[in-house]
Design a protein around this motif. Structure first.
Motif, PDB file in Angstrom:
ATOM      1  N   SER A 140      41.239 -62.519 138.285  1.00 37.80           N
ATOM      2  CA  SER A 140      41.422 -61.576 139.410  1.00 37.80           C
ATOM      3  C   SER A 140      42.460 -62.096 140.407  1.00 37.80           C
ATOM      4  O   SER A 140      43.312 -61.343 140.895  1.00 37.80           O
ATOM      5  CB  SER A 140      40.096 -61.369 140.154  1.00 37.80           C
ATOM      6  N   HIS A 167      46.088 -61.921 138.785  1.00 36.93           N
ATOM      7  CA  HIS A 167      46.703 -60.587 138.835  1.00 36.93           C
ATOM      8  C   HIS A 167      47.345 -60.364 140.199  1.00 36.93           C
ATOM      9  O   HIS A 167      48.478 -59.908 140.312  1.00 36.93           O
ATOM     10  CB  HIS A 167      45.624 -59.492 138.709  1.00 36.93           C
ATOM     11  N   ARG A 168      46.577 -60.675 141.229  1.00 38.23           N
ATOM     12  CA  ARG A 168      47.049 -60.396 142.596  1.00 38.23           C
ATOM     13  C   ARG A 168      48.210 -61.306 142.971  1.00 38.23           C
ATOM     14  O   ARG A 168      49.135 -60.880 143.665  1.00 38.23           O
ATOM     15  CB  ARG A 168      45.882 -60.519 143.574  1.00 38.23           C
ATOM     16  N   PHE A 202      51.501 -59.553 144.253  1.00 36.67           N
ATOM     17  CA  PHE A 202      51.979 -59.763 145.622  1.00 36.67           C
ATOM     18  C   PHE A 202      53.295 -60.534 145.641  1.00 36.67           C
ATOM     19  O   PHE A 202      54.153 -60.278 146.478  1.00 36.67           O
ATOM     20  CB  PHE A 202      50.910 -60.456 146.474  1.00 36.67           C
ATOM     21  N   THR A 212      42.400 -53.750 135.932  1.00 36.54           N
ATOM     22  CA  THR A 212      42.969 -54.245 137.195  1.00 36.54           C
ATOM     23  C   THR A 212      44.463 -53.938 137.231  1.00 36.54           C
ATOM     24  O   THR A 212      44.988 -53.486 138.258  1.00 36.54           O
ATOM     25  CB  THR A 212      42.712 -55.761 137.339  1.00 36.54           C
ATOM     26  N   LEU A 265      45.624 -51.362 140.186  1.00 40.39           N
ATOM     27  CA  LEU A 265      46.373 -51.948 141.301  1.00 40.39           C
ATOM     28  C   LEU A 265      47.847 -51.538 141.250  1.00 40.39           C
ATOM     29  O   LEU A 265      48.466 -51.265 142.281  1.00 40.39           O
ATOM     30  CB  LEU A 265      46.221 -53.482 141.321  1.00 40.39           C
ATOM     31  N   GLN A 287      38.692 -52.834 142.382  1.00 38.93           N
ATOM     32  CA  GLN A 287      39.958 -52.283 141.871  1.00 38.93           C
ATOM     33  C   GLN A 287      40.355 -51.041 142.663  1.00 38.93           C
ATOM     34  O   GLN A 287      41.522 -50.874 143.022  1.00 38.93           O
ATOM     35  CB  GLN A 287      39.830 -51.956 140.379  1.00 38.93           C
ATOM     36  N   SER A 345      41.309 -52.197 146.215  1.00 40.38           N
ATOM     37  CA  SER A 345      42.611 -52.871 146.250  1.00 40.38           C
ATOM     38  C   SER A 345      43.743 -51.881 146.068  1.00 40.38           C
ATOM     39  O   SER A 345      44.790 -51.995 146.723  1.00 40.38           O
ATOM     40  CB  SER A 345      42.683 -53.934 145.145  1.00 40.38           C
ATOM     41  N   ILE A 351      46.578 -51.551 148.813  1.00 41.48           N
ATOM     42  CA  ILE A 351      47.978 -51.818 148.453  1.00 41.48           C
ATOM     43  C   ILE A 351      48.835 -50.598 148.811  1.00 41.48           C
ATOM     44  O   ILE A 351      49.916 -50.732 149.396  1.00 41.48           O
ATOM     45  CB  ILE A 351      48.113 -52.193 146.957  1.00 41.48           C
ATOM     46  N   HIS A 355      39.433 -60.590 147.005  1.00 43.20           N
ATOM     47  CA  HIS A 355      40.666 -61.392 146.861  1.00 43.20           C
ATOM     48  C   HIS A 355      41.869 -60.711 147.512  1.00 43.20           C
ATOM     49  O   HIS A 355      42.702 -61.386 148.110  1.00 43.20           O
ATOM     50  CB  HIS A 355      40.971 -61.646 145.386  1.00 43.20           C
ATOM     51  N   THR A 356      41.970 -59.391 147.387  1.00 41.38           N
ATOM     52  CA  THR A 356      43.121 -58.690 147.990  1.00 41.38           C
ATOM     53  C   THR A 356      43.132 -58.938 149.499  1.00 41.38           C
ATOM     54  O   THR A 356      44.163 -59.288 150.081  1.00 41.38           O
ATOM     55  CB  THR A 356      43.034 -57.178 147.682  1.00 41.38           C
TER      56      THR A 356
END
Ligand code: S3P
Length: 431
Positions: A22, A25-26, A30, A94, A98, A168, A171, A175, A195-196
């Motif tokens: 997770s 991915h972010r 980012f 995800t 995202l 998900q 986020s 985003i 996490h986001t």
């Protein structure tokens, strides 16, 4: 691939597992959105994260592999290149969800597709809020991929109450909210992984309505160094194997200890599991540390509704712990399990039935008696992975605890989250 597992005699040693999926991915998303070079240390080597990386490569982002880190040459807001074909999210929910929040504000048309499993999973859960934000986005009539996005004039902020607890969806909306000067707020009744919020340093507060997270253009990601701690969901398989094996102990180094992910550790501790945490550290808002696990006798406990989103990915392996614990293992309020890479309630129940266990299945959960004499140990059972990595690993662990061992069909799907599962096992199990 049909993978055979023999009964093991014990677990002993130390492992440092690959980076959390997770968070990885972010970190890729980012740093791709930031303007300039970021570095990611200990990125997950999973197929899912490769899918995210491939999508951003198709959007013109350059990645260079260094020794132990990945350099990402981010494009910055609005500078992504129009892809030449559809963006393939593979097996990864995800990635698809995202990515939608990123693409919604680009000035080119795009389409997201996926493999047969992802192509069955619900997508209106993201197209509905993103449409409400002014996005021109749609999925199929059946609520599935492909997602198609056409350029829009302006993304508007939104106040969105999450209809299901899902990081998900949360986020994706947060985003998309980065593309507006106004503030978007997402409200969740039950905490899902954060996490986001942590990685973008978003404002989060608890109000009478629930947990509210805010995003706006001022939170747009900047170039950064990311250190990805070891994957706590991957750790779960090794933890349960150690707890349930005699005379066993294991050290897991630098595991993510984000409080929205450690719910299953709390459950296992309440079940009598010996799991000790040490060397806690924080980097870029994310907590991590070492875990020490020892063989334990377990008993089943009530699993409360509020903890379900926190433990959602670990329910298959918790259920394996449950059948070796005193009392009844019971999961309720977990209908989201039916919407994962496979219908995980069905997959767990069917595989348990192969062992002779009597399983009660409901729309949103299941129950099964622990320490049952019904488990057939006379012959090797061939478990089904249903092409789902977490089902494959959970029933690989169960196989290693049965007298005659077991086999898991389609085991190579473990590459989705942890391609190194078998080699990691080799380092710590004694047959
Ligand atoms: C994830 C969120 C969860 C989880 C998935 C990863 C994420 O999905 O099951 O493995 O990284 O945001 P949902 O948001 O569908 O609950």
């Amino acid at each position: 691939m049909l993978q055979e597992f023999n009964k093991i005699s014990k677990v002993k040693g130390e492992l440092e597992l690959p980076g959390d999926k997770s968070i990885s991915h972010r970190a890729v998303i980012f740093s791709s959105m930031a303007n300039g070079r970021s570095r990611i240390f200990n990125l997950s080597d999973s197929e899912d994260v490769k899918s995210t990386r491939r999508c951003f490569e198709a959007l013109g982002v350059e990645f260079t592999q260094g020794k132990g880190f990945l350099t990402v040459n981010g494009k910055g807001f609005k500078n992504f290149a129009a892809p030449t074909g559809s963006l393939f999210a593979g097996n990864s929910g995800t990635t698809a969800r995202l990515l939608s929040g990123v693409l919604i504000a680009q000035n080119f048309k795009s389409q997201i597709t996926g493999d047969p499993s992802l192509s069955k999973r619900p997508m209106k859960r993201v197209t509905i809020p993103l449409t409400a934000m002014g996005g021109k986005i749609s999925c199929s009539e059946n609520d599935t991929l492909p997602i198609t996005i056409t350029p829009t004039e302006k993304i508007n902020a939104i106040k969105y109450n999450l209809p299901v607890p899902s990081a998900q969806i949360k986020s994706s909306v947060l985003i998309a909210g980065l593309h507006s000067d106004e503030t978007t707020s997402v409200i969740e009744k039950v905490q899902s992984r954060n996490h986001t919020e942590k990685m973008l340093a978003l404002k989060v507060e608890r109000t009478g309505d629930g947990i509210v997270s805010y995003s706006s253009r001022k939170n747009y990601p900047e170039v950064k160094e990311y250190f990805v701690p070891s994957d706590i969901s991957t750790a779960a398989f090794f933890i349960v194997l150690t707890l349930l094996s005699e005379k066993s102990s294991l050290v897991l180094k630098n595991v993510s200890l984000n409080e929205t992910r450690t719910g299953y550790i709390e459950v296992l501790k309440r079940m009598g599991g010996y799991i000790e945490t040490s060397n806690k550290q924080v980097m870029a808002g994310e907590e991590f540390g070492d875990l020490f696990i020892k063989s334990s006798s377990l008993y089943n406990v009530k699993i409360p509704e509020e903890i379900i989103p926190n433990i959602i990915d670990e329910i298959p392996i918790l259920a394996v712990a449950g059948i070796f614990a005193e009392g009844v293992f019971e999961i309720n309020n977990a209908s989201e399990l039916r919407k994962k890479e496979t219908d995980r309630i069905k997959a767990i129940c069917e595989n348990f039935r192969l062992t002779g266990l009597n399983v009660g299945e409901s729309e949103d959960g299941f129950s099964v008696s622990g320490k049952s004499k019904a488990i057939s140990e006379r012959e090797q059972i061939h478990f089904e992975s249903y092409g789902d990595h977490r089902i494959a690993m959970a029933f690989g662990v169960l196989s290693m605890l049965l007298k005659s061992g077991g086999k898991v069909k389609g085991f190579d799907c473990v590459n989705i989250s942890n391609p190194g599962f078998l080699s990691q096992l080799k380092k710590i199990v004694i047959i």
